[in-house]
Design an enzyme around this catalytic site. Structure first.
Site, short mmCIF file in Angstrom:
data_model
loop_
_atom_site.label_atom_id
_atom_site.label_comp_id
_atom_site.label_asym_id
_atom_site.label_seq_id
_atom_site.Cartn_x
_atom_site.Cartn_y
_atom_site.Cartn_z
N SER A 134 0.81 -1.21 0.20
CA SER A 134 0.06 -0.02 -0.08
C SER A 134 0.89 1.17 -0.08
O SER A 134 2.03 1.12 -0.66
CB SER A 134 -1.04 -0.18 1.12
OG SER A 134 -1.96 0.84 0.94
N ASP A 193 -7.33 -3.97 -8.06
CA ASP A 193 -6.61 -2.98 -6.83
C ASP A 193 -6.96 -1.77 -7.13
O ASP A 193 -6.29 -1.31 -8.04
CB ASP A 193 -5.05 -3.62 -6.31
CG ASP A 193 -4.78 -2.88 -5.06
OD1 ASP A 193 -5.49 -2.22 -4.51
OD2 ASP A 193 -3.72 -3.08 -4.46
N HIS A 325 -6.74 -5.68 -2.43
CA HIS A 325 -5.62 -5.09 -1.91
C HIS A 325 -4.72 -5.84 -0.93
O HIS A 325 -3.56 -5.75 -0.71
CB HIS A 325 -6.07 -3.42 -1.38
CG HIS A 325 -4.84 -2.66 -0.97
ND1 HIS A 325 -3.90 -2.51 -1.69
CD2 HIS A 325 -4.41 -2.17 0.27
CE1 HIS A 325 -2.97 -1.58 -1.28
NE2 HIS A 325 -3.29 -1.40 -0.17
#
Length: 612
Positions: A134, A193, A325
């Site tokens: 991330s 994602d 994700h």
């Protein structure tokens, strides 16, 4: 079929370890970073947790970006006034990065042991691997560039990210490719994602939803995402709508659309400055991996691989865009077991149809189908490949002109030697221009000007490969050209009294071809900005002489400038960057220097050179 490790240059065990520690760091937001040493290799992993506040992603409207020169982190360590590598050299245009991510890295370096641990690993000659999931991946990218700028190491760092947002603009990518750093960055992206796409949208378009989504993503480490489908759907639509605008605008430019309406429309729409860099690996969703290095093509893939087949899919895909994700570790394990990897290296030859591809393109075509790429998407990828091919073609064309440049410089060197025999020097001979040799020298100067202006114009439009400006052969040839020919341009400028109606040569008359090529040398040798100005020697002499002529007796006003010029001249003569013909009797410089006050001349650092 090649394995992922062979295709990317990263060991597969290294990638798996990076993924594991990146996901662990995600669950440890209270720690600035995690350090883990590999048990089976010399690898040392530095992983960063993500940040989940909107202010950590967007410090300002619309995209939270900042020019790189405001950060000392991204400049060479211990070299005052040496420009950062994160720029286009000739244009001297600085890269733009996300300010929130940059400030977070600065804070980590200031308030933790990261720098000392990195230096320790570097001293011990360990393979340093920066990683993150991330927005932790964004910090890893900037940490890798920080290391590359700050430290000279036999072993370059590596960077592996998973679901990282974009962090910088196309100049950042341009610089990484020019410095040959792009190969050290490997980014994994799940097909749906949403996080790698978020910064393609301005904050104003999604501010209320963004904080909710970041909260959900933070919580996903512990709880499944449920009951937020409406918010996820709206957020997905907003991000992809903006991604569409960015990708479409970029595709039009790739395909050579020169319609002014394109730029007019772009001026009314907030288009994200962020662009991909490094090598990307896309998960298709069924165990296959697609490896791609072309940044323009990656941008198109970020948009086209997340398209809906119908409106009925919106809620399911929006939910998947968040759940994806956190699927990196399991998806990576599945993909490494399958080893079904496709390398999109020759984009210009991609099949346009989803079926009926030639035998050698069957695997590629299946991977493109798995990513849901339409004919339009494939055309965009092809255009990216054609542009890269055209850059190489332009470079080959310029390489063929090197012989003409060398021949022209040899002719002007001969002219310089002949002029010296007349006790004048080629600068003054050309300034007077009364002989046939002077005329021939001017013709050759103009021929060379045409070649170099063409090169500069292509660089200005980014139509040459990124590495062109740092090629040793071109840097050396450009320096030779600048030192021989720029004095003739200065002589011509003053012969026609352009300084009187246009202004001083250095501020108003100096052509871009000399500014660009001077920056090439300064960058190649890591010299302070503006320190390779030997080819401008005569411009300063002319300005100082003009000041003395118009202000008789006002020596003290320009004393520092004279001392500075003399000091530089001494160095340039010592290093053979300027020839001794500047000291000839008939030289403009000699005549001017003789007119200086006796007291100054008696203690001048070049007195010995003048007397000899």
């Amino acid at each position: 079929m090649d394995r992922l490790g062979e295709m990317t240059g990263f060991r597969e065990e290294q990638i798996k370890e990076a993924c594991s520690i990146a996901m662990t760091a995600h669950k440890s937001p209270e720690k600035p970073y995690l350090l883990e040493k590999s048990r089976t290799s010399s690898d040392v992993f530095f992983s960063f947790p993500g940040s989940w506040s909107v202010s950590n992603w967007f410090t300002r409207q619309p995209f939270g970006e900042i020019k790189i020169d405001r950060s000392e982190l991204m400049s060479p360590k211990g070299n005052d006034n040496v420009a950062t590598s994160l720029r286009s050299i000739g244009r001297d245009e600085l890269a733009t990065v996300n300010e929130g991510f940059l400030r977070r890295l600065e804070m980590i370096l200031s308030n933790s042991s990261l720098q000392s641990e990195v230096e320790k690993a570097n001293t011990e000659r360990k393979q340093i691997v920066f990683t993150g999931h991330s927005s932790g991946g964004a910090i890893a990218i900037l940490a890798t560039v920080w290391f590359l700028e700050q430290y000279k190491s036999r072993m370059s760092p590596l960077c592996v990210t998973f679901g990282s947002p974009l962090v910088a603009d196309f100049i950042f990518n341009h610089a990484l490719r020019r410095e040959n750093w792009s190969q050290y960055f490997l980014h994994f992206v799940m097909r749906y994602d949403i996080v790698p796409r978020i910064l393609l949208a301005p904050l104003s378009s999604m501010e209320p939803e963004l904080q909710q989504i970041l909260y959900l993503l933070n919580q996903k480490a512990m709880f499944p995402i449920q009951g937020y489908i409406a918010e996820a759907s709206k957020f997905f639509e907003t991000v992809m709508r903006n991604a569409s605008a960015v990708a479409s605008h970029a595709a039009c430019k790739l395909m050579g659309n020169t319609n002014p309406i394109l730029e007019t429309v772009a001026s009314f729409i907030e288009l994200s400055p962020y662009r991909p860099s490094g090598t990307f690996v896309f998960y298709t969703g069924n165990g296959k991996l697609v490896v791609i290095r072309n940044a323009d093509a990656i941008l198109q893939l970020l948009f086209y691989s997340s398209q809906l087949c119908s409106e009925n899919e919106l809620e399911a895909i929006a939910e998947k865009s968040l759940n994806n994700h956190f699927d990196y570790q399991s998806a990576l394990q599945e993909s490494l077991n399958m080893q079904n990897v496709v390398n999109l290296d020759h984009l210009e030859g991609l099949p346009l149809s989803s079926n009926g591809a030639a035998a050698e393109n069957v695997a590629t075509n299946m991977a493109l189908n798995d990513l849901g790429l339409s004919t339009r998407a494939r055309l965009c990828l092809r255009a990216a490949g054609e542009q890269e091919k055209q850059k190489l073609s332009n470079q080959q064309r310029m390489d063929k002109k090197k012989a003409d440049i060398e021949a022209g410089l040899a002719m002007l060197e001969d002219y310089k030697m002949k002029s010296a025999l007349c006790k004048v020097g080629y600068y003054d001979a050309f300034k007077i221009s009364k002989d046939e040799d002077d005329f021939k020298a001017n013709v050759k100067r103009l021929e060379l000007t045409g070649i170099w202006d063409e090169i500069v114009e292509m660089l200005n439009r980014y139509e040459l490969p990124e590495g062109f400006e740092s090629r040793k052969d071109w840097v050396e040839l450009a320096t030779k050209y600048r030192r021989i020919v720029e004095p003739l341009d200065i002589a011509n400028y003053h012969r026609h009294a352009k300084n009187e109606d246009t202004g001083p040569y250095m501020y108003k008359g100096r052509p871009r071809r000399y500014k660009y090529t001077q920056r090439w040398r300064e960058h190649a040798l890591r010299m302070p900005v503006g320190s390779s100005g030997e080819s401008c020697f005569w411009a300063e002499v002319e300005e100082l002489q003009l000041y003395r002529t118009t202000n008789p007796g006002a020596f003290e006003d320009i004393r520092e400038r004279i001392l500075n010029l003399e000091k530089k001249l001494q160095e340039w003569i010592r290093d053979k960057q300027i020839s001794n013909d500047v000291f000839l009797e008939g030289s403009t410089f000699t005549k001017w220097w003789i007119s200086l006050p006796h007291q100054h001349k008696s203690i001048s650092c070049i007195q010995g050179l003048m007397n000899s």
